[in-house]
Design a protein around this motif. Structure first.
Motif, short mmCIF file in Angstrom:
data_model
loop_
_atom_site.label_atom_id
_atom_site.label_comp_id
_atom_site.label_asym_id
_atom_site.label_seq_id
_atom_site.Cartn_x
_atom_site.Cartn_y
_atom_site.Cartn_z
N THR A 494 11.58 1.83 -6.78
CA THR A 494 11.49 3.17 -6.23
C THR A 494 10.47 3.39 -5.41
N LEU A 495 10.69 4.69 -5.02
CA LEU A 495 9.63 5.25 -4.09
C LEU A 495 8.89 6.56 -5.04
N GLU A 496 7.71 6.65 -4.35
CA GLU A 496 7.06 7.80 -5.29
C GLU A 496 5.96 8.61 -4.12
N GLN A 497 6.22 9.96 -4.11
CA GLN A 497 5.27 10.77 -3.40
C GLN A 497 5.32 10.48 -1.90
N ILE A 498 6.53 10.23 -1.24
CA ILE A 498 6.76 10.02 0.01
C ILE A 498 6.63 11.29 0.70
N LYS A 499 5.64 11.15 1.92
CA LYS A 499 5.64 12.32 2.75
C LYS A 499 5.73 11.65 4.26
N PHE A 500 6.40 12.39 4.99
CA PHE A 500 6.41 12.04 6.59
C PHE A 500 5.83 13.36 7.33
N LEU A 501 4.66 13.15 7.86
CA LEU A 501 3.59 14.31 8.21
C LEU A 501 3.89 14.51 9.60
N SER A 502 4.04 13.50 10.40
CA SER A 502 3.96 13.34 11.86
C SER A 502 5.19 12.86 12.33
N ALA A 521 1.99 -2.32 -10.59
CA ALA A 521 3.00 -2.68 -9.71
C ALA A 521 3.54 -1.76 -8.75
N ARG A 522 2.60 -1.51 -8.04
CA ARG A 522 2.83 -0.77 -6.77
C ARG A 522 2.13 -0.96 -5.73
N ILE A 523 2.57 -0.38 -4.41
CA ILE A 523 1.88 -0.48 -3.04
C ILE A 523 1.57 0.78 -2.77
N THR A 524 0.36 1.38 -2.42
CA THR A 524 0.03 2.78 -1.82
C THR A 524 -0.04 2.35 -0.40
N PHE A 525 0.66 3.30 0.67
CA PHE A 525 0.73 3.08 1.97
C PHE A 525 0.11 4.45 2.81
N ARG A 526 -0.37 4.14 3.82
CA ARG A 526 -0.72 5.31 4.82
C ARG A 526 -0.59 4.79 6.26
N TYR A 527 0.31 5.69 6.82
CA TYR A 527 0.33 5.24 8.49
C TYR A 527 -0.51 6.46 9.14
N TYR A 528 -1.46 6.06 10.05
CA TYR A 528 -2.31 7.00 10.54
C TYR A 528 -2.72 6.74 11.91
N VAL A 529 -3.42 7.84 12.46
CA VAL A 529 -4.05 7.45 14.01
C VAL A 529 -5.35 8.54 13.73
N GLY A 530 -6.39 7.79 13.85
CA GLY A 530 -7.68 8.65 13.79
C GLY A 530 -7.71 9.44 12.35
N GLU A 531 -7.69 10.70 12.27
CA GLU A 531 -7.74 11.33 11.12
C GLU A 531 -6.28 11.84 10.76
N ARG A 532 -5.51 11.71 11.61
CA ARG A 532 -4.20 12.44 11.53
C ARG A 532 -3.47 11.39 10.94
N ASP A 533 -2.57 11.83 9.69
CA ASP A 533 -1.70 11.15 8.68
C ASP A 533 -0.20 11.20 9.46
N ALA A 535 2.44 9.34 7.87
CA ALA A 535 3.36 9.10 6.66
C ALA A 535 2.33 8.41 5.53
N THR A 536 2.53 8.81 4.31
CA THR A 536 1.97 8.31 3.31
C THR A 536 2.92 8.18 1.80
N GLY A 537 2.63 7.36 1.09
CA GLY A 537 3.57 7.35 -0.21
C GLY A 537 3.01 5.92 -1.10
N ARG A 538 4.07 5.84 -2.02
CA ARG A 538 3.86 4.66 -2.77
C ARG A 538 5.31 4.16 -2.99
N ILE A 539 5.35 2.60 -3.00
CA ILE A 539 6.41 1.72 -3.33
C ILE A 539 6.17 0.95 -4.66
N VAL A 540 7.03 0.99 -5.56
CA VAL A 540 7.13 0.56 -6.93
C VAL A 540 7.88 -0.50 -7.11
N TYR A 541 7.45 -1.60 -7.68
CA TYR A 541 8.11 -2.76 -7.72
C TYR A 541 8.32 -3.01 -9.31
N SER A 542 9.19 -3.76 -9.58
CA SER A 542 9.39 -4.34 -10.86
C SER A 542 8.01 -5.06 -11.51
#
Length: 547
Positions: A494-502, A521-533, A535-542
């Motif tokens: 499943t996905l958790e707290q997914i945000k597309f900010l730019s 059992a999860r991966i936290t991710f962050r797409y960013y350039v400098g201080e600008r995010d 996309a962020t969120g978490r991907i949960v695995y079994s």
């Protein structure tokens, strides 16, 4: 343990099968047995049966297709041969020393190249190896991390042990944990490895855990970095023995770093093997005469050398890697050598890239200092500009690399070789994936720098007049990279707290940070350039999928 009697019985049975009506008319055989013992049985059976042998560099079906004109049959299942090809009695095995073997190598360009050898040439080389290191081979088992179907592995892990009456291990130890297990189990050993593996292992395992240590470590396929040789010297009291040669020539020379000259200075020079004469031609190329060659003529290499007064020589790069850019001659080995003197660069490989005009691409692995500089900088561009300024002190600006990639390790093949084709793929674009400009990872974190080219098919129709990268594609990339960098991270749940900010527009260069939490059992991710995010969120695995 399999003994000599079983080896001869199985080989004789294969000779009988090859002489049966079913196989009598197949004269050219591609030998593709993955087990070293079975390979040895098949090799001598084919020789004794008077067959012509082709040794492909790769046993995968797709790699065999271009070689179809070289063979009539493929020997990839010895049990199947014995079951389906029973023949008459097998007399004492008799093998013609002039029996031909064709070794297929990819060469530096990636195009298959056929090298014709005879059994007598292999016998001459085994005699040379026995002269140099025969006393060490007594009472040992040969352990290997290199394949047995290339000339180096064929000689060092199969033919030499068989000729010396010493056992060889059937397992190919790809990972250092495999090596540790085999050394502990077999006790008295000699290790046959490659520069790529020996360079990688110290970061994966404490070398003092390799107990008991091998009596000797052999390395071939390219020069071993001096810092790697020093690490093994510190751990075992001696550096690996490096063997220099080629498929065409066999072994030419050897060295053991660090070795001292009579002036007590550390030298990187190579010592010619017994009965091998070397000289330098007018273009600086190495020439040699050798009992490993088919005749007594001088053989020209494409390696530039400097001959020392004591008969040893130093390698000065490949002559066939000198190219012209904008009418300027540039030596790619010299570029690499200068790059590796920079405190940020650990390894470097420079390759010509063909586009509208030829340019150079540099693929680098970074030192700890270099990794820290890249991670703390706003972008990889800061590092590449600094490296270009550094190179500009040595080379004209028109020959400096225009494309740069930072990777975790150079794409050496199983023989420790780098081909132009392998390097060029690191700079190619893909219609579905971003360009990975830089990467770094440890046990539970990864950082990538990704360029989003306008040629991605995801921009088509999304949206007309204002193309943006779909969020589902960004998630897909996270899933793919997480599975690549973190073991067994699959079983998406499943996905958790997914945000597309730019919005991600064509041509954007992003950083992607991944944090692996195996307990939750999860991966936290962050797409960013400098201080600008972006996309962020978490991907949960079994739970069962994540280790």
């Amino acid at each position: 343990m399999l003994d000599w009697r079983f080896f001869t019985e199985r080989t004789c049975a294969a000779v009988r099968a090859l002489g049966s009506e079913r196989h009598r008319h197949s004269t050219r055989w591609a030998l593709c047995l993955s087990d070293p013992f079975e390979f040895a049985c098949g090799l001598f059976a084919l020789l004794a049966a008077g067959k012509q042998i082709v040794l492909p560099s790769n046993h995968k079906p797709a790699a065999l297709l271009p070689l179809a004109g070289l063979y009539d049959s493929v020997l990839d299942d010895l049990d199947g041969l014995l079951a389906n090809g029973a023949g008459g009695p097998c007399a004492k095995l008799r093998i013609d020393p002039r029996a031909p073997l064709s070794l297929v190598t990819s060469g530096s360009s990636g195009v298959p190249k056929v090298i014709q050898k005879t059994l007598a040439q292999f016998e001459a080389e085994i005699h040379t190896l026995a002269t140099l290191w025969g006393t060490v081979m007594r009472g040992v088992t040969v352990v290997a991390s290199v394949p047995h179907h290339h000339i180096y592995g064929l000689l060092f892990r199969l033919l030499w042990p068989l000729a010396a009456g010493q056992p060889f291990d059937r397992m190919t130890c790809v990972e250092p944990a495999d090596v540790r297990a085999r050394l502990a189990a077999l006790q008295n050993t000699v290790l046959v490895s490659s520069p790529a593996q020996l360079t990688r292992w110290p970061s994966l395992i404490n070398l003092t855990q390799l107990t008991p240590p091998p009596g000797l470590i052999f390395s071939s396929g390219g020069p071993l970095p001096a810092e790697t040789a020093a690490i093994y010297t510190q751990a075992f009291g001696a550096a690996p023995i490096e063997v220099y040669g080629s498929t065409e020539t066999g072994g030419i020379a050897w060295r053991c770093q660090p070795q001292a000259t009579h002036q007590n200075e550390v030298s990187d020079a190579w010592t010619p093997m017994p009965a091998i004469d070397v000289r330098c031609d007018t273009e600086g190329a190495l020439q040699l005469r050798s009992p490993h060659l088919p005749d007594d003529q001088w053989w020209r290499m494409e390696d530039a050398v400097q001959i020392e007064a004591d008969g040893r020589f130093r390698l000065r790069g490949r002559l066939d890697r000198i190219i012209k850019l904008e009418e300027k001659r540039v030596s790619l080995p010299e570029l690499e050598h200068v790059l590796m003197r920079h405190p940020w660069v650990k390894q470097a490989a420079v390759a010509p890239l063909n586009g509208a005009r030829m340019t150079l691409g540099a693929l680098l692995t970074l030192t700890e200092e270099g990794i820290q500089a890249w991670r703390s900088a706003a972008s990889r561009r800061f590092i590449t500009q600094a490296l270009r300024r550094y190179l500009a002190e040595y080379f004209d600006g028109v020959v400096l690399p225009r494309h740069w990639r930072f990777c975790m390790q150079l794409p050496f093949d199983e023989r420790g070789k780098l081909s132009v084709t392998q390097l060029a793929t690191r700079f190619a674009t893909h219609p579905l994936q971003p360009e990975v400009l830089a990467e770094w990872c440890d046990d539970n974190t990864a950082l990538l720098e990704l360029h989003v080219p306008a040629t991605l098919i995801h921009f088509s129709g999304h949206f007309p007049g204002l193309p943006i990268l779909p969020g589902v594609v960004q998630i897909d990339w996270v899933v793919r990279y997480a599975a690549h960098y973190f073991a067994r991270c699959n079983g998406f749940q499943t996905l958790e707290q997914i945000k597309f900010l730019s919005m991600v527009r064509p041509g954007t260069t992003l950083r992607l940070a991944l944090a692996h939490d195996p307990e939750r059992a999860r991966i936290t991710f962050r797409y960013y350039v400098g201080e600008r995010d972006y996309a962020t969120g978490r991907i949960v695995y079994s739970k069962s999928a994540v280790v």
